[in-house]
Design an enzyme around this catalytic site. Structure first.
Site, mmCIF file in Angstrom:
data_model
loop_
_atom_site.group_PDB
_atom_site.id
_atom_site.type_symbol
_atom_site.label_atom_id
_atom_site.label_comp_id
_atom_site.label_asym_id
_atom_site.label_seq_id
_atom_site.Cartn_x
_atom_site.Cartn_y
_atom_site.Cartn_z
ATOM 1 N N LYS A 101 28.131 9.399 -20.941
ATOM 2 C CA LYS A 101 29.185 9.625 -19.817
ATOM 3 C C LYS A 101 28.774 10.245 -18.491
ATOM 4 C CE LYS A 101 32.201 8.150 -21.389
ATOM 5 N NZ LYS A 101 32.292 6.513 -21.340
ATOM 6 N N HIS A 153 20.251 5.810 -23.961
ATOM 7 C CA HIS A 153 20.914 7.196 -23.799
ATOM 8 C C HIS A 153 19.841 8.189 -24.813
ATOM 9 C CE1 HIS A 153 24.657 6.157 -22.108
ATOM 10 N NE2 HIS A 153 25.044 5.557 -23.305
ATOM 11 N N SER A 205 34.630 14.068 -20.156
ATOM 12 C CA SER A 205 34.545 12.636 -20.441
ATOM 13 C C SER A 205 34.198 11.868 -21.684
ATOM 14 C CB SER A 205 33.400 12.224 -19.353
ATOM 15 O OG SER A 205 33.591 10.691 -19.200
HETATM 16 S S1 PPS Z 1 28.734 5.378 -21.194
HETATM 17 O O1 PPS Z 1 29.892 5.102 -22.037
HETATM 18 O O2 PPS Z 1 27.802 6.455 -21.769
HETATM 19 O O3 PPS Z 1 28.059 4.239 -20.588
HETATM 20 O O4 PPS Z 1 29.540 5.852 -19.871
HETATM 21 P P1 PPS Z 1 29.035 6.289 -18.458
HETATM 22 O O5 PPS Z 1 29.293 4.925 -17.688
HETATM 23 O O6 PPS Z 1 27.654 7.053 -18.613
HETATM 24 O O7 PPS Z 1 30.094 7.573 -17.775
HETATM 25 C C1 PPS Z 1 31.569 6.852 -17.761
HETATM 26 C C2 PPS Z 1 32.024 8.085 -16.678
HETATM 27 O O8 PPS Z 1 31.375 7.761 -15.268
HETATM 28 C C3 PPS Z 1 32.508 7.527 -14.645
HETATM 29 N N1 PPS Z 1 32.278 6.279 -13.477
HETATM 30 C C4 PPS Z 1 32.185 6.596 -12.087
HETATM 31 N N2 PPS Z 1 32.174 7.930 -11.482
HETATM 32 C C5 PPS Z 1 32.177 7.741 -10.115
HETATM 33 N N3 PPS Z 1 32.058 6.523 -9.267
HETATM 34 C C6 PPS Z 1 31.784 5.406 -10.156
HETATM 35 N N4 PPS Z 1 31.506 4.312 -9.626
HETATM 36 C C7 PPS Z 1 31.974 5.504 -11.741
HETATM 37 N N5 PPS Z 1 31.963 4.506 -12.522
HETATM 38 C C8 PPS Z 1 31.984 5.208 -13.674
HETATM 39 C C9 PPS Z 1 33.488 7.146 -15.399
HETATM 40 O O9 PPS Z 1 34.873 7.133 -14.981
HETATM 41 C C10 PPS Z 1 33.461 8.157 -16.403
HETATM 42 O O10 PPS Z 1 33.865 9.425 -16.058
HETATM 43 P P2 PPS Z 1 35.300 10.124 -16.518
HETATM 44 O O11 PPS Z 1 34.992 11.437 -16.061
HETATM 45 O O12 PPS Z 1 35.649 9.943 -17.834
HETATM 46 O O13 PPS Z 1 36.090 9.332 -15.620
#
Ligand code: PPS
Length: 310
Positions: A49, A123, A153
């Site tokens: 996340k 991860h 998240s």
């Molecule tokens: S995972 O399941 O571990 O692969 O998730 P991960 O991709 O690491 O994290 C998901 C969170 O990243 C946010 N996210 C973004 N934030 C800003 N800009 C962009 N382009 C973007 N893409 C993914 C996503 O919304 C999740 O955060 P939260 O706070 O839950 O919205």
């Protein structure tokens, strides 16, 4: 450790060296540990996340020189093999097909089949990473996100992801997270471990909050780290195409292709909010004070600094 998901299923997590992991990962642990990295591998490393999907899309856009169509070739989960991923056996699938699927869904198998130079994803903590990545002096791209937003998240992700345990109430999850009893272990150990390695290996250490504040500046760092030259106009395009709004609408990045029985996005979206500081909408004043105290103790001695709001 057995926990019950929202679907009422028993999710039996397993441990390696005190870190909880998906059972199928642990069942394939010796194969994962003996994975042979190559010197020209680039490994995207994150705590869950922390912005994994975001940095994957940025890296792929750079790799494809800003060609959006090429980035649409397949879903993001298939572009960069997830080295510790192993899909649990699907009981309803025929035996023969299952043998094929089990291999197909192993990250190590997908990585082995990928032509070099490979871009892979993990991860895993520094402690659990297959040793050949260190031995081959690979490039590592680490993205860290502040612990409070990661916790929020992850909480919502566990509510909607039926492969992960039900998080319980927010109050219960707060305890689970600070005690590191989540899949892939303690946020504190993960971030500290990678931060400590950053001057000893080829590690580009980025922060989610910095990418949010000034994406162009951070994307330039990634371009340079990947050894590429890129026109400003292409970088501007990458900034636009990897914005939260674009990626939320993009079926190749928003997980809309994942079955509802695995990720129920009617409970919470994978692309949920994408902001810095959502923790303020979840933490009580008492939780915040307690968290800050725990953070001080656990992160004592590290020089890392997080931005908690923009
Ligand atoms: S995972 O399941 O571990 O692969 O998730 P991960 O991709 O690491 O994290 C998901 C969170 O990243 C946010 N996210 C973004 N934030 C800003 N800009 C962009 N382009 C973007 N893409 C993914 C996503 O919304 C999740 O955060 P939260 O706070 O839950 O919205």
């Amino acid at each position: 450790m057995a926990l019950t998901s929202e679907l009422g299923k028993q999710i039996k997590l397993k441990e390696v060296e005190g870190t909880l992991l998906q059972p199928a990962t642990v069942d394939n642990w010796s194969e994962i540990q003996s994975f042979e990295a190559k010197p020209d591998d680039l490994l995207i490393c994150t705590y869950p996340k922390a912005g994994t999907t975001w940095i994957q899309e940025i890296v792929d856009m750079i790799e494809q020189n800003g060609d959006v169509e090429k980035c649409q070739r397949t879903i993001i989960q298939h572009r960069h093999p997830f080295i510790e991923w192993a899909r649990p056996p699907q009981p309803s699938v025929l035996v023969l097909r299952r043998c094929f699927l089990l291999n197909y869904f192993k990250g190590v198998e997908k990585a082995k089949a990928m032509p070099s130079p490979r871009i892979l994803k993990t991860h895993l903590s520094t402690q659990l990473l297959p040793p050949s990545f260190w031995e081959n002096n690979c490039k590592f791209l680490y993205v860290a996100r502040n612990a409070k937003d990661c916790m929020v998240s992850y909480y919502h992700f566990q509510r909607m992801n039926h492969m992960l345990p039900d998080p319980g109430t927010w109050e219960e999850y707060f305890e689970t997270f600070i005690n590191g009893k989540v899949v892939w272990g303690s946020w504190f150990d993960h971030v500290k471990g990678w931060w400590e390695m950053k001057d000893r290996y080829q590690i580009l250490f980025l922060f989610y909050e910095d990418i949010k504040r000034d994406p162009k500046h951070e994307i330039r760092k990634v371009v340079q780290f990947m050894g590429k030259n890129m026109d400003e106009t292409v970088i501007d395009k990458i900034v636009q195409e990897t914005s939260f709004e674009k990626m939320k609408e993009n079926p190749m990045t928003n997980r809309s292709t994942v079955s509802k029985s695995i990720m129920d996005q009617s409970i919470s979206s994978f692309m949920r909010k994408g902001t810095v500081g959502d923790w303020k909408n979840h933490f009580t004043v008492a939780q915040n004070e307690r968290f800050d105290e725990i953070y001080r103790k656990k992160m004592e001695g590290t020089s890392i600094n997080f931005c908690m709001e923009l």
